[in-house]
Scaffold this motif. Structure first.
Motif: not given
Ligand SMILES: Nc1ncnc2c1ncn2[C@@H]1O[C@H](COP(=O)(O)OP(=O)(O)OP(=O)(O)O)[C@@H](O)[C@H]1O
Ligand SMILES: [Mg+2]
Lengths: 331, 279
Positions: A18, A37-44, A192
């Protein structure tokens, strides 16, 4: 002094890679925004910094100390979640004081910090209420106040405004900007929404597929994007991309021009047929087809342009960007 | 307000149906209660008549009080039921939390293994259980029953609770971790209150079969001092004569505690059933 530094941080969930070789620094007092973009790993990435997930490899330093093995509560961070995550069984005061009680702070200190934070966020009338008795905006302010009372070295915000409506979002955005000025603390903010990113950030980190695409101040990224992805991601409406051979024969590069850099020009390089017009009063957005490529022009003021009309669009060559086949910026 | 719901005719029919159902459901209990206060002959002559001056008699209750130590049986049943429920809920919730919250090797397998118990009745293992209890010297103790009932209730409890725990917001647990709460505090203070309706459901599902069970008390703890209510009542049912007064009186008294427990749990249960609907 650096508040946070990441060196070659990687994170995998089993087979899924990730985060890939993240390197970055957050200076003391800096406001850094992660976009992508969504799912790019920001939250992770945020959760790795917070210690809620372990990094698979790499080094995380907060305030100079390596914290890879430090539990979240000892990292000197506070986090505000998208879903507020208030403790439902505690009232506002209880929510704000829980962490301080865990740290065994004295009663006087706790009371003083609660007073201070609730004054900053106008929460004084609500201290005895329970989260279920508050509006969405009030809950988010409680969540922010809960972070403030801990006096962390580093604030982490994960899309804190995305559950609020547009008007409230703007107010809360201004409130967060004020807080940052008053507290002078380092903050990392995930979003985002590019308006949030551009208006709040000292420094923006653009992520894609778990990689850092570019790091820089909002104007640096806007004026000098390193690649086609960053150029297209920041700015609204997004930058237009079309083959450069529309303008110059035999040029195999991709050309990028921002909608605000296009203007009506009878001798302009692009012959276009208007397909749609958005009249906003102050601006007019013209969506047109150039050789089956869709191009958006943002014209200042009001213009008598109608769908179906043929017109020519021009731009200043200095305002055009060029990208090679891999999407990297070239001259 | 909703039109269909406020229409008086609809309301009437709805309440009519519910009252009818309640009457049907309560009828057997009612018959047991009234007959427990009648003398033997009138029980059979007019089973549906209310006790009157002529047929009224408390002989059944007297017999029950005199024969055997009824209050001890009562206490045994209560101890076994409450303790088993406690352990089922405690261990069930803990296992469910671990399975839903932590990623570890074999998580899936462990979940399936625990769920297997739902499909295989524990009574199949009676002989092995008895041997084990003999070996550990637990025969004729209440612990034997508590352990067996805990084992019997765990699979369903883990299955139901882990489903509910998966729905508890990750952000909430993470907020707790950042605020320095231990995993135990997060479990007991944040997660458990949020799955309380599910716990009540599990408690009710487990309570009745444990309270009514005859099989394991008969096999594992038939001694006088560990008899449960159900087993104790059996002395009144003989092969040739049955003391119906005593049986009905014992049953009437056995209903009470279950009723009390049920009322305690049902408030939570109703909240659990409707929580998905109103959110
Ligand atoms: N626990 C997990 N196990 C496996 N994969 C995960 C896990 N958590 C996240 N991922 C994957 O990691 C990637 C990044 O997720 P992340 O939540 O960081 O995205 P994001 O940038 O925050 O997106 P969004 O803007 O939608 O919030 C996603 O592809 C997601 O599927
Ligand atoms: Mg996210």
């Amino acid at each position: 002094m650096t508040a946070l530094s990441l060196q070659n941080v990687n994170k995998s969930f089993g087979e899924v890679h990730v985060l890939k070789d993240i390197n970055m620094e957050v200076e003391e007092g800096e406001f850094v925004v992660f976009v992508g973009p969504s799912g790019c790993g920001k939250s992770t990435l945020l959760r790795v910094i917070a210690g809620l997930e372990d990094a698979s490899s790499g080094e995380i330093r907060i305030g100079g100390d390596v914290v890879n093995l430090t539990p979240p509560s000892k990292r000197g961070i506070a986090m505000v979640f998208q879903s507020y995550a208030l403790y439902p069984h505690l009232n506002v005061r209880g929510n704000m004081t829980l962490a301080l009680k865990q740290e065994r702070q004295s009663k006087a200190v706790i009371e003083e910090r609660v007073q201070e934070a609730s004054r900053m966020l106008n929460l004084e009338p609500y201290l005895e209420r329970f989260p279920s008795e508050l509006s969405g905006g009030q809950r988010q302010r409680v969540a922010i106040a809960r972070a403030i009372v801990r006096e962390p070295k580093l604030f982490l915000f994960d899309e804190p405004l995305s559950n609020l409506d547009a008007a409230l979002r703007m107010n809360t955005r201004i409130e967060i900007a004020n807080l940052h000025r008053q507290l002078g603390a380092s903050m990392i903010y995930v979003t985002h929404d590019q308006t949030e990113a551009m208006t709040l950030a000292d420094k923006i980190v653009v992520l894609r597929d778990g990689r850092v695409e570019q790091i820089g101040s909002p104007m640096e990224l806007y004026n000098n994007p390193a690649n086609q992805f960053v150029a297209g991601f920041l700015g609204s409406p997004a930058m237009n991309f079309f083959p450069a051979e529309l303008v110059q024969d035999g040029d195999d590069r991709t050309m990028g021009v921002r909608p605000e850099d296009l203007f009506l020009d009878d001798s302009g390089a692009l012959a276009a047929r208007v397909s749609h017009v958005e009249k906003l009063g102050g601006d007019t957005n013209v969506i047109a087809q150039v050789n089956r490529h869709q191009i958006t022009a943002r014209l200042f003021g009001q213009h008598a342009v109608e769908p179906g009309q043929d017109l020519r669009l021009g731009f200043n060559p200095q305002n055009a960007f060029h990208f090679n086949g891999e999407g990297m910026r070239v001259e | 307000m909703n039109k269909a719901r406020s229409n008086p005719l609809n309301t009437l029919m709805m309440h009519g149906a519910l009252i009818l159902y309640t009457l049907i459901a309560l009828f057997p209990v009612f018959v047991i209660l009234i007959n427990s206060f009648k003398e033997r002959r009138s029980i059979f002559r007019e089973p549906l008549a209310l006790p009157n001056a002529e047929s009224y008699s408390t002989i059944g209750y007297n017999t029950v009080m005199q024969q055997g130590d009824f209050f001890l049986y009562f206490q045994n049943s209560m101890t076994v039921t409450v303790a088993s429920l406690f352990f089922v809920l405690l261990f069930g919730a803990m296992a469910a939390y671990a399975l839903s919250e932590y990623r570890f090797r074999g998580n899936m397998l462990m979940g399936l293994y625990l769920a297997l118990g739902i499909m295989i009745p524990i009574r199949i293992g009676t002989v092995a259980i008895l041997e084990m209890m003999v070996a550990t010297g637990l025969v004729n103790t209440l612990w034997a029953l508590i352990l067996v009932y805990t084992a019997q209730g765990l699979p369903l409890a883990v299955f139901i609770l882990s489903e509910f725990m998966r729905q508890v917001s990750d952000d909430l647990k993470n907020a707790g971790r950042i605020d320095g709460l231990s995993e135990y505090t997060i479990f007991f203070r944040l997660v458990l209150p949020l799955v309380r309706p599910a716990m009540a459901t599990v408690a009710v599902f487990n309570m009745i079969p444990i309270w009514n069970d005859l099989w394991f008390p008969l096999i594992l703890a038939p001694a006088e001092e560990t008899k449960t209510l159900t087993l104790g009542s059996q002395v009144f049912i003989g092969q040739f004569v049955t003391d119906w007064n005593a049986v009905l009186s014992a049953l009437s008294m056995a209903i009470l505690p279950v009723l009390v427990l049920y009322v305690i749990f049902s408030r939570q249960l109703i909240r659990g059933i409707t929580s998905g609907a109103v959110k």
